[in-house]
Design an enzyme around this catalytic site. Structure first.
Site, PDB file in Angstrom:
ATOM      1  N   LEU A  74       0.809  -1.219   0.000  1.00  0.00           N
ATOM      2  CA  LEU A  74       0.000   0.000   0.000  1.00  0.00           C
ATOM      3  C   LEU A  74       0.839   1.264   0.000  1.00  0.00           C
ATOM      4  O   LEU A  74       0.428   2.305  -0.494  1.00  0.00           O
ATOM      5  CB  LEU A  74      -0.922   0.015   1.235  1.00  0.00           C
ATOM      6  CG  LEU A  74      -1.954  -1.105   1.324  1.00  0.00           C
ATOM      7  CD1 LEU A  74      -2.688  -1.029   2.650  1.00  0.00           C
ATOM      8  CD2 LEU A  74      -2.936  -1.033   0.166  1.00  0.00           C
TER       9      LEU A  74
ATOM     10  N   HIS B 213       4.926   3.170   1.549  1.00  0.00           N
ATOM     11  CA  HIS B 213       6.204   3.059   2.260  1.00  0.00           C
ATOM     12  C   HIS B 213       6.442   4.335   3.041  1.00  0.00           C
ATOM     13  O   HIS B 213       6.254   5.430   2.530  1.00  0.00           O
ATOM     14  CB  HIS B 213       7.350   2.838   1.271  1.00  0.00           C
ATOM     15  CG  HIS B 213       8.678   2.598   1.925  1.00  0.00           C
ATOM     16  ND1 HIS B 213       9.051   1.346   2.362  1.00  0.00           N
ATOM     17  CD2 HIS B 213       9.696   3.436   2.236  1.00  0.00           C
ATOM     18  CE1 HIS B 213      10.260   1.425   2.902  1.00  0.00           C
ATOM     19  NE2 HIS B 213      10.673   2.693   2.842  1.00  0.00           N
ATOM     20  N   GLY B 214       6.836   4.195   4.294  1.00  0.00           N
ATOM     21  CA  GLY B 214       7.109   5.349   5.144  1.00  0.00           C
ATOM     22  C   GLY B 214       8.474   5.266   5.765  1.00  0.00           C
ATOM     23  O   GLY B 214       9.296   4.412   5.422  1.00  0.00           O
ATOM     24  N   GLY B 215       8.726   6.187   6.705  1.00  0.00           N
ATOM     25  CA  GLY B 215      10.042   6.267   7.320  1.00  0.00           C
ATOM     26  C   GLY B 215      10.409   5.038   8.117  1.00  0.00           C
ATOM     27  O   GLY B 215      11.583   4.709   8.267  1.00  0.00           O
ATOM     28  N   PHE B 216       9.382   4.299   8.668  1.00  0.00           N
ATOM     29  CA  PHE B 216       9.684   3.155   9.515  1.00  0.00           C
ATOM     30  C   PHE B 216       9.483   1.819   8.793  1.00  0.00           C
ATOM     31  O   PHE B 216       9.668   0.764   9.389  1.00  0.00           O
ATOM     32  CB  PHE B 216       8.801   3.176  10.767  1.00  0.00           C
ATOM     33  CG  PHE B 216       9.180   4.253  11.733  1.00  0.00           C
ATOM     34  CD1 PHE B 216       8.204   4.875  12.490  1.00  0.00           C
ATOM     35  CD2 PHE B 216      10.492   4.652  11.876  1.00  0.00           C
ATOM     36  CE1 PHE B 216       8.544   5.871  13.393  1.00  0.00           C
ATOM     37  CE2 PHE B 216      10.835   5.637  12.767  1.00  0.00           C
ATOM     38  CZ  PHE B 216       9.866   6.256  13.527  1.00  0.00           C
ATOM     39  N   GLY B 217       9.106   1.804   7.541  1.00  0.00           N
ATOM     40  CA  GLY B 217       8.949   0.551   6.822  1.00  0.00           C
ATOM     41  C   GLY B 217       7.803   0.613   5.832  1.00  0.00           C
ATOM     42  O   GLY B 217       7.323   1.686   5.475  1.00  0.00           O
ATOM     43  N   SER B 218       7.342  -0.575   5.391  1.00  0.00           N
ATOM     44  CA  SER B 218       6.301  -0.670   4.373  1.00  0.00           C
ATOM     45  C   SER B 218       4.980  -1.128   4.983  1.00  0.00           C
ATOM     46  O   SER B 218       4.952  -1.764   6.039  1.00  0.00           O
ATOM     47  CB  SER B 218       6.733  -1.648   3.278  1.00  0.00           C
ATOM     48  OG  SER B 218       7.937  -1.217   2.678  1.00  0.00           O
TER      49      SER B 218
ATOM     50  N   LYS C 237       1.791  -3.256   8.962  1.00  0.00           N
ATOM     51  CA  LYS C 237       2.959  -2.372   8.965  1.00  0.00           C
ATOM     52  C   LYS C 237       4.185  -3.213   9.313  1.00  0.00           C
ATOM     53  O   LYS C 237       4.312  -3.723  10.418  1.00  0.00           O
ATOM     54  CB  LYS C 237       2.766  -1.252   9.984  1.00  0.00           C
ATOM     55  CG  LYS C 237       3.929  -0.264  10.079  1.00  0.00           C
ATOM     56  CD  LYS C 237       3.611   0.799  11.124  1.00  0.00           C
ATOM     57  CE  LYS C 237       4.748   1.783  11.284  1.00  0.00           C
ATOM     58  NZ  LYS C 237       4.452   2.804  12.308  1.00  0.00           N
TER      59      LYS C 237
ATOM     60  N   ASP D 212       3.982  13.586  15.180  1.00  0.00           N
ATOM     61  CA  ASP D 212       4.268  13.339  13.759  1.00  0.00           C
ATOM     62  C   ASP D 212       2.987  13.441  12.936  1.00  0.00           C
ATOM     63  O   ASP D 212       2.715  12.623  12.061  1.00  0.00           O
ATOM     64  CB  ASP D 212       4.909  11.964  13.568  1.00  0.00           C
ATOM     65  CG  ASP D 212       5.611  11.843  12.216  1.00  0.00           C
ATOM     66  OD1 ASP D 212       5.752  10.708  11.713  1.00  0.00           O
ATOM     67  OD2 ASP D 212       5.997  12.877  11.638  1.00  0.00           O
TER      68      ASP D 212
END
Length: 814
Positions: free
Chosen positions: A506, A508-513, A528, A625
């Site tokens: 879906l 991808h962010g700073g801490f993973g997919s 997550k 955040d």
């Protein structure tokens, strides 16, 4: 005329002949003349051109306003670039306004029948006079018979320096001529910033903010300013600084290769050197370029190292005056000497003084010129003078000495000068250095031996630790009060997500997919998966599980469970059919699916979720955040706040906290949190303000750049609101679906949220009241504008930054 230009430009937006048509239109609308005389004044719609066709004088306005100004601009360049304004403080409003030359040689601007609003002063011409615009862009009043110049615009500078114009001072009369910024990009009245050169020897340039130094060029050395390393030996200088016998100094600017060039002092305090390439303006220099350029950022006896990011250090032999302030990133208190100086002139004993030389330095302020033939004599003269704290022998200048605090010092990566600082001999003890080298050598040897030994043990225990890790995670979770939390097996999640296939991904962010999954019972889930390189460690993982499981609200995402196996850490959420808000707001096609009423509902929903976190839940939570990509949308487009890995919980009467590990997303972090680590309810309010302006405009804070000056989203929103044009910020995709009053009110609320001082921002309860009622709103104060990177590139999507616990605050992107 401005309206017709704008209309035609819009109609020909995608036509290659736009500029030709505009130029052709200007021939019929604007009546050009060679000079202004008593018989031939200049009226609205007429222009006075230079003979080379580079400059023209005429009336102009901003945004089709009724306020008209008389100014000089580059001819034929669209959009108009104004380089000098006569009536910068008093615009004319009468369509019959004209610029005339009186019988005594005074240039006067009449506001129709309302009298004179601007005058060049009494010129006292005896034989009549005329007005010409020279090829240099200098507007001059000339006596007809003698040809004597009675007045010239180059002696009354605005915000722009053209080739052949000068900044000057006169020691005897006290006269100073410099640049003064505009108040804003659409208001030419005098602003906050002024550029001047000093009458000291050697001279240096100052950019002042009011009466406070803001940026300093360093002393002049024949062809360059020593504080600008771009002016090295290979640099062909277009600048010169000369002094005459009358005590006047003139700083001149020449550009022989380009007739259309200029140096501008912008309303936000930036000096820009610009050259026209035939299509657009290239920026060849811009300063201040980074935080090191801000005057005195590191305080007395501190120096700023130009690196990524910039950081402050103390000179050898000095220590921070306030360790606590330096830890928070406030270096302005500077440094103090560690060992007291005992001045004995030429003494060679234990109390003798020595010099420590630092390379690549911008010479500090408060220098004094000393007559010396070479560097050796300069050093000896300083040594013989007990008040001398440092010296530098600079080519093109000679010997400079310092007897006051070393202020506003910068160390460049290359270029700069050698600065020699006076120290007690104990600071350069040779034996102490030898002992240090021996200690380091022994330590490194032991480290290598221990490293190889530890490596053998590590290989035998790595599999064992993986099994222990999973049990430890589960035990830690069981000690927390997390009722209803479901523990999933890894094979269950792998089956649900088709083994984490790309088709199920879906985002991808700073801490993973994040992956979409479907359990055997038919439930759709979002998984997550924390990457192995993620900065979200055990603390953040536990934080997110415990917090979200205890929070229940229609505008907060719900966590279903977790999975820990080996090094894998997974969080399982309820699935949001419409993904995150940024997939709509920032997408050129999908943004059409959310009209203004829907966006306003989403804004209110986010505010309700935030109110629950801050005030209504049994826990008081600061998210830390909040951003568009962390707002998820369910099948009915209801917003849900997600990603609580960075959230902090407050107890009792606590209202703010402080951290030395600052983590957040660039652009959304409040100033007090980014630079001092202080966070509170008002930190989330600041992030909400940025998010609100993004939803209104459809523009991303880290990518938005408006106009020639590259204004940020906050700067543009402020400009629109100040001009009562808040609706201009609105996403064009919204068409007629909005109510202008509602949009303008939301822009004002967004600006109230992003004010610099936390106390000025509304609390969450006040924020929701502002959004749901029509009560009067307070007036916002100008926010702090974020500056784009100098290479013009935007940061990566949702870039995270961390300020590590150091005496020198350092920012890392992730």
């Amino acid at each position: 005329m401005d309206f017709l230009f704008l209309l035609l430009e819009r109609k020909n937006k995608h036509m290659g002949k736009k500029r030709v048509v505009l130029l052709w239109l200007s021939i019929f609308i604007s009546f050009s003349s060679a000079e202004i005389t008593e018989e031939s004044p200049l009226s609205i719609g007429q222009t006075l051109s230079s003979s080379n066709g580079v400059y023209e004088l005429g009336f102009f306005s901003f945004n089709n306003s009724q306020n008209q100004y008389v100014g000089i601009s580059f001819k034929g360049i669209i959009p108009r670039v104004v380089v000098w304004v006569a009536n910068r403080e008093k615009p004319v409003t009468d369509s019959a306004a004209n610029l005339v030359i009186s019988s005594n040689g005074s240039l006067q601007l009449f506001n129709g029948k309302h009298g004179v609003v601007w005058s060049s002063g009494k010129a006292l011409a005896s034989n009549g006079s005329r007005v010409e615009l020279l090829d240099s862009g200098n507007l001059v009043v000339i006596e007809k018979v003698s040809g004597r110049t009675l007045w010239e615009s180059f002696e009354h500078l605005g915000d722009t320096l053209l080739p052949h114009s000068t900044i000057m001072y006169n020691v005897h009369t006290g006269e100073k001529r410099g640049l003064t910024s505009w108040k804003s990009y659409t208001d030419p009245s005098p602003g906050d910033f002024v550029v001047l050169i000093t009458p000291q020897v050697p001279s240096q340039g100052f950019l002042m903010r009011g009466s406070t130094p803001y940026f300093r060029s360093g002393p002049w050395a024949k062809t360059k300013f020593t504080g600008l390393p771009q002016m090295d030996e290979s640099y062909t200088s277009p600048f010169s600084l000369t002094q005459d016998v009358n005590g006047s100094g003139y700083y001149s600017y020449f550009d022989r290769d380009n007739k259309r060039s200029r140096i501008r002092l912008t309303p936000d305090g930036s000096m820009k050197a610009l050259r026209y390439n035939g299509m657009d303006w290239d920026t060849t220099y811009e300063g201040p370029a980074n935080s090191c350029d801000i005057y005195g950022v590191c305080g007395p006896f501190g120096f700023c190292v130009i690196s990524v990011p910039p950081k402050c250090k103390c000179f050898k032999g000095f220590i921070p005056k306030s360790i606590e302030e330096w830890k928070t990133g406030n270096w302005t208190s500077g440094c103090v000497r560690r060992s007291e100086l005992h001045c004995q002139g030429n003494s060679t004993g234990k109390d003798a003084n020595v010099f420590h030389t630092v390379p690549n330095i911008k010479p500090p302020d408060f220098y004094e010129y000393a007559d010396s033939v070479d560097a050796e004599e300069c050093q000896q003269n300083c040594l013989n003078n007990c008040s001398c704290l440092a010296f530098a022998y600079i080519p093109g200048i000679g010997c400079l000495m310092w007897s006051k605090d070393l202020m506003d010092t910068v160390q460049f990566a290359a270029g700069g000068e050698l600065l020699s600082i006076r120290l007690a001999r104990s600071e350069l003890d040779v034996n102490k250095r030898k002992k240090t080298i021996i200690a380091i050598t022994v330590s490194l040897t032991l480290f290598v031996i221990l490293g190889f030994t530890a490596f053998g043990f590590w290989r035998r225990r790595v599999e064992q630790n993986a099994l222990i890790s999973e049990d430890a995670w589960r035990n830690d979770l069981q000690t927390q009060d997390v009722p209803g939390l479901e523990y999933f097996e890894m094979n269950t999640i792998q089956t649900a997500t088709n083994n984490f296939s790309l088709s199920n991904k879906l985002g991808h962010g700073g801490f993973g997919s994040v992956y979409k999954g479907k359990l055997q019972d038919g439930r759709e889930i979002a998984v997550k998966r924390l990457s192995s390189s993620s900065e979200q460690g055990k603390q953040e993982f536990m934080n997110e599980i415990v917090l979200i499981s205890k929070l229940q609200h229609r505008n907060l995402v719900r966590v279903l469970g977790c999975c820990v196996e080996g090094t894998e850490k997974l969080l399982i959420y309820e699935f949001m059919k419409n993904k995150s808000l940024d997939t709509f707001v920032f997408d050129s096609k999908k943004r059409l699916e959310i009209d203004w009423p829907k966006r306003f509902d989403i804004i209110q929903g986010i505010a309700r979720g935030l109110l629950y976190l801050h005030r209504d839940s049994r826990l008081r939570i600061i998210h830390r955040d909040l951003k568009v990509s962390n707002i998820l949308l369910d099948e009915k487009m209801n917003p849900k706040i997600s990603d609580f890995g960075l959230a902090r919980m407050f107890h009792g009467t606590e209202y703010q906290d402080k951290t030395r590990r600052v983590v957040g997303t660039l652009g959304y972090m409040s100033p007090e949190y980014a630079w001092a680590g202080v966070f509170s309810e008002k930190s989330d309010i600041y992030s909400f303000g940025v998010l609100l302006l993004e939803i209104i405009s459809g523009e991303k804070i880290s990518r938005f750049s408006y106009g020639e000056e590259g204004k940020t989203l906050l700067a543009y929103a402020w400009e629109c609101w100040c001009g009562a044009r808040g609706v201009n910020l609105l996403d064009q995709a919204l068409g007629d679906s909005c109510h202008p009053y509602e949009v303008g009110r939301c822009v004002q609320i967004g600006l109230l949220c992003v004010q610099y001082q936390p106390a000025d921002r509304p609390n969450t309860l006040e924020l929701l009241s502002m959004l749901t009622t029509t009560s009067d709103l307070p007036l916002p104060k100008q926010p702090t504008f974020v500056v784009h990177t100098r290479d013009g590139k935007s940061p990566s999507n949702d870039s995270m930054i961390t300020v590590n616990e150091m005496t020198e605050s350092v920012i890392h992107g992730r």
